[in-house]
Enzyme design. Structure first.
Site, mmCIF file in Angstrom:
data_model
loop_
_atom_site.group_PDB
_atom_site.id
_atom_site.type_symbol
_atom_site.label_atom_id
_atom_site.label_comp_id
_atom_site.label_asym_id
_atom_site.label_seq_id
_atom_site.Cartn_x
_atom_site.Cartn_y
_atom_site.Cartn_z
ATOM 1 N N SER A 155 0.802 -1.223 0.000
ATOM 2 C CA SER A 155 0.000 0.000 0.000
ATOM 3 C C SER A 155 0.839 1.279 0.000
ATOM 4 C CB SER A 155 -0.923 0.016 1.221
ATOM 5 O OG SER A 155 -0.168 -0.081 2.411
ATOM 6 N N ASP A 197 -4.005 7.883 7.994
ATOM 7 C CA ASP A 197 -5.168 7.066 8.354
ATOM 8 C C ASP A 197 -4.877 6.019 9.428
ATOM 9 O OD1 ASP A 197 -3.571 5.345 6.951
ATOM 10 O OD2 ASP A 197 -5.034 4.840 5.399
ATOM 11 N N HIS A 219 -1.009 4.609 6.934
ATOM 12 C CA HIS A 219 -0.237 5.273 5.879
ATOM 13 C C HIS A 219 0.050 6.721 6.234
ATOM 14 C CE1 HIS A 219 -2.879 2.122 4.085
ATOM 15 N NE2 HIS A 219 -1.693 1.688 3.738
#
Ligand SMILES: *[C@@H]1O[C@H](CO)[C@@H](O)[C@H](O)[C@H]1NC(C)=O
Ligand SMILES: *[C@@H]1O[C@H](CO)[C@@H](O)[C@H](O)[C@H]1NC(C)=O
Length: 373
Positions: free
Chosen positions: A36, A340, A343
């Site tokens: 991610s 978040d 990240h």
């Protein structure tokens, strides 16, 4: 050729190597693999209809730069986006996007990707992963599938990849998270580091044998400073935390992974002296940001509190995540480090990208460009 003259003039008049236009476009393409931290939109396609609710498809993801969710795990650009822009290349199209031109690069990274295959993880008693194999080897397979559309002979491929930048990671962080969330210990997680290294090494060697000359190997984060883990493993024992409020034991996983990755980089550099193998650091910058947020343009309040969330000590709330109803963004993401709970913000990624391109967060830095010259 036409770049040579202004380059010489700038070099001679200013003695400023960095602004020498020879380096304005040192690479003709970028290929990215990972999870991610590098996915620019694969997950939302690959996982469509496979997961019930995909936060990455929802606002306020993407709010700062794109004005809409793009499948990136941030409010805006990731490190790989800044690198592409700073190298004068287009943002990397995700491999699973339709009808894209991949001649200047492609992104194979997928949110949640481990280094190790899900068959292997399952054999080790690990169960907590996405139901599709998106591991590093699978991503390399996608690269092999794309290859004939990029170049057709061994020679033309070698030439093409010699001018390309390959970014292999961050990868491995999810393997350790899957181990821990399957109820195993931190030392169990650390015991996976060697096999993760073998996987990264095999991937890098495969690319080197196909002509790659520039490979960036990004390390893991200090996951003990990442609010999702701080929330899950919150401890009443103050001794479990360091001076920054991070969980020391969890940081040791990334620290050890990075130690071994730096050894791997040195080993690959020895075996492939014609290539430039770069270790790129996520760990040190995150620690530096937390130590002195205002040195980097972040606010000086508790930076373990995330920008986009739904309450609780770190503003990380499993019932109200960023992108879910009840989760919302802070008023100014540009002064926050963590987006978040997992990240980083675009602002943090920007500082890291600059540090990878010009130092001090990559060894050696990505610029100045092309070793081939
Ligand atoms: C390679 O050959 C295939 C089949 O002939 C063709 O479709 C493709 O465009 C070629 N790729 C390049 C880069 O020339
Ligand atoms: C977490 O979110 C739920 C759902 O929105 C909410 O009811 C709860 O109060 C939140 N927790 C905290 C600590 O704010």
């Amino acid at each position: 050729m036409e770049l040579l003259l202004p380059c010489v003039i700038i070099f001679m008049s200013l003695f400023n190597h960095a602004s020498c236009s020879q380096y304005d476009k040192p690479y003709s393409a970028i290929f990215s693999f990972g999870d991610s931290y590098a996915d620019t939109g694969n997950f939302i396609t690959v996982m469509k209809e496979k997961i019930a609710y995909d936060v990455f498809e929802h606002s306020p993801y993407g709010m700062t730069y794109f004005g809409q969710p793009t499948g990136r795990g941030s409010n805006g650009r990731l490190v790989i986006d800044f690198i592409a822009q700073d190298l004068g290349l287009p943002l990397l199209p995700p491999y699973f996007s339709q009808g894209q031109d991949f001649s200047k690069g492609a992104n194979f990274a997928v949110i949640g990707a481990p280094a190790l295959s899900i068959d292997y993880l399952r054999q080790q008693g690990i169960s907590n992963f996405y139901p599709v194999d998106i591991s590093l080897n699978v991503q390399l397979g996608w690269f092999q599938q794309l290859k004939p559309s990029l170049c057709n002979s061994t020679e033309s491929c070698q030439d093409y990849f010699s001018k390309s930048l390959f970014v292999l990671g961050e990868i491995g962080g999810n393997d350790y998270n899957f181990v821990i969330s399957s109820g195993k210990s931190i030392s169990d997680a650390i015991s996976f580091v060697p096999v993760v290294m073998d996987t990264i090494k095999a991937a890098a060697e495969s690319l080197l044998k196909q002509g790659a000359l520039h490979i960036v190997l990004p390390g893991n984060l200090p996951t003990g400073c990442i609010p999702i883990l701080l929330t899950i493993f919150a401890s009443t024992n103050k001794l479990d935390y360091d001076h920054l409020g991070c969980l020391t034991a969890y940081n040791s996983i990334g620290f050890y992974h990075n130690l071994k990755l730096k050894e791997l980089v040195a080993q690959l550099q020895d075996s492939y002296p014609q290539a430039k193998i770069m270790y790129a650091d996520y760990y040190e910058p995150v620690i530096k940001f937390l130590e002195n947020p205002d040195n980097f343009g972040f606010s000086n309040d508790n930076q373990l509190v995330i920008c986009c969330g739904g309450g609780g000590p770190y503003n990380f709330n499993f019932s109200a995540n960023c992108g879910q109803p009840g989760g919302s963004a802070c008023s100014d993401p540009s002064i926050r480090i963590n987006w978040d709970g997992i990240h980083l913000t675009e602002a943090a990624f920007r500082v890291i990208a600059t540090g990878w391109l010009k130092g001090p967060y990559a060894h050696p830095p990505i610029l100045p460009g092309n070793k081939r010259k």
